[in-house]
Design an enzyme around this catalytic site. Structure first.
Site, mmCIF file in Angstrom:
data_model
loop_
_atom_site.group_PDB
_atom_site.id
_atom_site.type_symbol
_atom_site.label_atom_id
_atom_site.label_comp_id
_atom_site.label_asym_id
_atom_site.label_seq_id
_atom_site.Cartn_x
_atom_site.Cartn_y
_atom_site.Cartn_z
ATOM 1 N N LYS A 131 39.606 33.154 36.189
ATOM 2 C CA LYS A 131 39.249 33.242 37.617
ATOM 3 C C LYS A 131 37.945 32.477 37.911
ATOM 4 O O LYS A 131 37.020 32.992 38.554
ATOM 5 C CB LYS A 131 39.151 34.697 38.103
ATOM 6 C CG LYS A 131 40.509 35.341 38.272
ATOM 7 C CD LYS A 131 40.478 36.669 38.983
ATOM 8 C CE LYS A 131 40.525 36.560 40.488
ATOM 9 N NZ LYS A 131 41.780 36.020 41.023
HETATM 10 N N1 PMP Z 1 47.318 34.616 39.277
HETATM 11 C C1 PMP Z 1 46.338 34.052 40.005
HETATM 12 C C2 PMP Z 1 46.140 32.575 39.933
HETATM 13 C C3 PMP Z 1 45.515 34.840 40.806
HETATM 14 O O1 PMP Z 1 44.536 34.288 41.523
HETATM 15 C C4 PMP Z 1 45.748 36.235 40.877
HETATM 16 C C5 PMP Z 1 44.889 37.099 41.759
HETATM 17 N N2 PMP Z 1 43.816 37.652 41.057
HETATM 18 C C6 PMP Z 1 46.778 36.784 40.098
HETATM 19 C C7 PMP Z 1 47.546 35.937 39.306
HETATM 20 C C8 PMP Z 1 47.063 38.262 40.102
HETATM 21 O O2 PMP Z 1 46.101 38.964 39.365
HETATM 22 P P1 PMP Z 1 45.718 40.459 39.755
HETATM 23 O O3 PMP Z 1 46.973 41.232 39.736
HETATM 24 O O4 PMP Z 1 44.774 40.887 38.694
HETATM 25 O O5 PMP Z 1 45.115 40.398 41.094
#
Ligand code: PMP
Length: 328
Positions: A160
């Protein structure tokens, strides 16, 4: 994040609770030029009947954030418990009584030119009222992007990292220009990685299948919650393996998962119907379970949640005041 957030919203910035209008960074800030920040996204869901706001898995999000910050060697000088307590404080101070999105952001804050990093780090946390991210009640139309997912040895997708989201922005923009609601990334091997801002699942031959995190997908917390619900509540076999593009066209069901999107059914992919072209039974069952679990309706999953207003009387309040002392 929606434009025009309330300038009086109280945010945590520079170790203090301040109005959003006072939380400003300089034009030469390193992260602004080079993308050297790491962010998180956390949800809290309001339940009207209980008059309670339930923060979803904050410790898991903050643990992931701190680990990801380590990839860029950014220090966040608070524990996971203290960060959770600050987040509860933000919701209390802003008297938030609707669905909320929390955005922690840690970044390289030196104000100078030059890409090499140093040890000047800063972080902020913002908690905003936030409704639906993708209008997905009737299902969404997804398109495979012509942009490939970034490789782990270029910019790790699991981390992230702010700069990495240029990859997502390009794919999202292309998807919208082409009339889709969301993009699906293939990785450099040509296999399915994830959506631009969410993970992806497929139902095929009685199994729930999602790409492995080593296929350049984010280690999604919603992904993890959904896998647990599928195994425990629906007794579905859950498989993490590579997915071919053409499997998207022949599978029974497809859906995205993510903090912002929740569980978003995909009813069309690349202009082809998914299964019968309507929301599938597994997707519907998981949506219902996820809704109930995140609103505190399922005791079994209460351990995922921090009830914000209830915690005002207990542990949360003590931890929050500890942070206030430290931050004063
Ligand atoms: N993939 C990407 C590229 C994202 O930005 C996110 C959002 N955080 C997710 C998957 C989903 O992750 P999470 O369930 O932890 O929000």
């Amino acid at each position: 994040m929606k434009a025009g957030a309330d300038p009086d919203l109280i945010v945590f910035f520079d170790g203090k609770y301040v109005p959003l209008s006072e939380a400003r960074v300089g034009i030469l800030t390193h992260a602004l030029h080079y993308g050297t920040g790491v962010f998180e996204g956390i949800r809290a869901h309001w339940d009207d009947a209980q008059h309670e706001l339930f923060l979803m898995r904050p410790r898991d999000h903050y643990l992931r954030w701190k680990q990801n910050c380590g990839i860029l060697r950014i220090q966040v000088p608070f524990t996971v418990e203290e960060l959770s307590a600050i987040t509860v404080q933000l919701m209390l101070r802003n008297a938030l009584r609707s669905n909320v999105y929390v955005r922690p952001l840690a970044y390289k804050c030196a104000e100078r030119v030059g890409v090499s990093t140093d040890d000047q780090d800063a972080f902020a946390i913002v908690a905003l009222p936030f409704g639906e991210y993708l209008h997905s009640d009737k299902g969404v139309h997804a398109g495979v992007s012509s942009w490939r997912r970034i490789e782990d040895n270029a910019i790790p997708a699991r981390a992230k990292i702010c700069g990495a989201y240029v990859n997502s922005a390009l794919a999202s923009d292309e998807a919208r220009q082409n009339g889709f609601d969301e993009a699906i990334f293939l990785n450099e091997n040509g296999q399915v990685a994830e959506g631009a801002t969410c993970n992806i699942f497929m139902v095929r031959k009685g199994e729930l299948i999602t790409p492995s995190v080593t296929d350049n997908a984010l280690e999604g917390i919603t992904r993890d919650s959904v896998m647990e619900l599928a195994r425990r509540e629906l007794s579905l076999p859950v498989v993490e393996r590579s997915i071919d593009r053409s499997e998207l066209y022949v599978c029974d069901e497809l859906f995205f998962t993510g903090t912002a999107v929740g569980i978003a059914p995909i009813v069309r992919v690349d202009r082809r119907p998914v299964g019968k072209g309507a929301i599938g039974v597994v997707t519907n069952a998981l949506r219902r379970l996820y809704f109930d679990a995140t609103r505190g309706h399922l005791r079994k999953y209460a351990y995922w949640l921090v009830p914000v207003y209830q915690s005002q009387q207990g542990e949360g309040k003590q931890a929050a005041s500890l942070v206030e002392i430290n931050a004063a």
